[in-house]
Design an enzyme around this catalytic site. Structure first.
Site, short mmCIF file in Angstrom:
data_model
loop_
_atom_site.label_atom_id
_atom_site.label_comp_id
_atom_site.label_asym_id
_atom_site.label_seq_id
_atom_site.Cartn_x
_atom_site.Cartn_y
_atom_site.Cartn_z
N ALA A 1 33.90 13.60 40.39
CA ALA A 1 34.04 12.66 39.29
C ALA A 1 32.99 12.94 38.22
O ALA A 1 31.95 13.54 38.47
CB ALA A 1 33.89 11.23 39.80
N GLY B 1 35.52 14.34 44.47
CA GLY B 1 36.93 14.29 44.10
C GLY B 1 37.59 15.65 44.12
O GLY B 1 38.80 15.75 44.31
N GLU C 1 38.62 16.01 47.63
CA GLU C 1 39.71 15.06 47.86
C GLU C 1 41.03 15.58 47.29
O GLU C 1 42.10 15.38 47.89
CB GLU C 1 39.35 13.71 47.26
CG GLU C 1 38.25 13.00 48.03
CD GLU C 1 37.76 11.73 47.37
OE1 GLU C 1 37.69 10.70 48.05
OE2 GLU C 1 37.42 11.79 46.17
N GLU D 1 29.11 11.87 48.13
CA GLU D 1 29.00 10.55 47.50
C GLU D 1 27.89 9.70 48.11
O GLU D 1 27.23 8.92 47.40
CB GLU D 1 30.34 9.80 47.60
CG GLU D 1 31.44 10.33 46.70
CD GLU D 1 32.25 11.45 47.33
OE1 GLU D 1 33.31 11.80 46.78
OE2 GLU D 1 31.82 11.98 48.38
#
Length: 280
Positions: free
Chosen positions: A62, A107, A110, A130
């Protein structure tokens, strides 16, 4: 400028992230990714998709600067939209292959977890860092990582936030293939082309059976499998495969019948010739 590029190679399309320097996810990139996913889902001529971030890296996660400026309500909506977009990638009806170069973090990992198969460079690093920011993954990391690796290994990666190098990633099943840096996209395209030459309806059914049946009770999964088997049995590709087996033996069929929605396509036979014999 667009942060997403769709590059066609016959029946295989590369979905390329192009937001330098890190392919970090912000709202604009998320919206473009969602639009690309919808376009691919409806493209009957596309038989496989490769996710790619370029030669330097896959995606670093992100956009932290944008994320830090959000309040709880805003971040909840932003996260919901990104999770929904990644779900759209995971639910694409055709096979999806991730070509992981450099770093796939947060991300970025992910997104790679949404693929059906992951090819990584031998110098790639993957992780969910994270926790080091005092937060948790929010776009599938806790769920897809657990289903892929099991609870203990997933907790190790999630709770430490450590990066996993390619050799370990292959050993624990986080990636499926490791190749020399510089050959990742080619290797992913080769594998995707082999799948694209197969029977589209059967491949979609296999993906649906594994993705949805695996989370259900065995009896429910078997019922889903039975329904999918019956549905695929009536396709043109099934007729081609059965006829070829009886006439020529196994492994000789050349597919290219109608896709799952029942419409005929042009040029499938030629595409099959182009991809036949490719290896990873």
């Amino acid at each position: 400028m667009s942060a997403i590029r769709l590059e066609s190679d016959g029946p295989v399309v590369t979905l390329r992230l192009d937001r330098p320097p890190l392919n970090a996810f912000d709202s604009a990139l998320r919206a473009e990714l969602a639009a690309a996913a919808r376009e691919l889902a409806d493209a009957r001529e596309v038989r496989a998709v490769v996710l790619y971030g370029g030669e330097r890296l896959f995606a670093a996660g992100a956009d932290i600067k944008a994320l830090a400026a959000m309040g709880p309500e805003e971040v909840r909506g932003w996260n919901r939209a990104l999770q929904r977009t990644f779900d759209e990638i995971a639910r694409l009806p055709m096979p999806v292959v991730a070509a992981v170069t450099g770093h796939a973090l947060g991300g970025g990992l992910e997104l790679a977890l949404c693929a059906d198969y992951r090819v990584a460079a031998d110098d790639a690093v993957l992780g969910q860092p994270e926790v080091r920011l005092g937060i948790v993954p929010g776009s599938g990391g806790t769920q897809r990582l657990t289903r892929l690796l099991g609870p203990a290994r997933a907790k190790n990666l999630l709770m430490t936030g450590r990066g996993v190098r390619a050799e370990e990633a292959l050993r624990i099943g986080l990636v499926d293939e490791v190749v020399p840096a510089g050959t990742v996209h080619t290797a992913a395209l080769d594998y995707a082309a082999r799948l694209a030459a197969g029977p589209a309806a059967a491949l979609e059914a296999i993906k649906e059976a594994v993705d949805h049946g695996g989370d259900a009770a065995l009896s429910t999964g078997l019922a889903l499998e039975r329904a999918l088997f019956t549905g695929v049995f009536g396709t043109a590709d099934a007729a081609t495969g059965l006829r070829s087996f009886l006439a020529e033996g196994p492994g000789k069929a050349r597919f290219g019948g109608p896709p799952p929605d029942g419409h005929e396509e042009d040029g499938d036979e030629e595409d099959g010739d182009d991809t036949k014999g490719r290896t990873t």
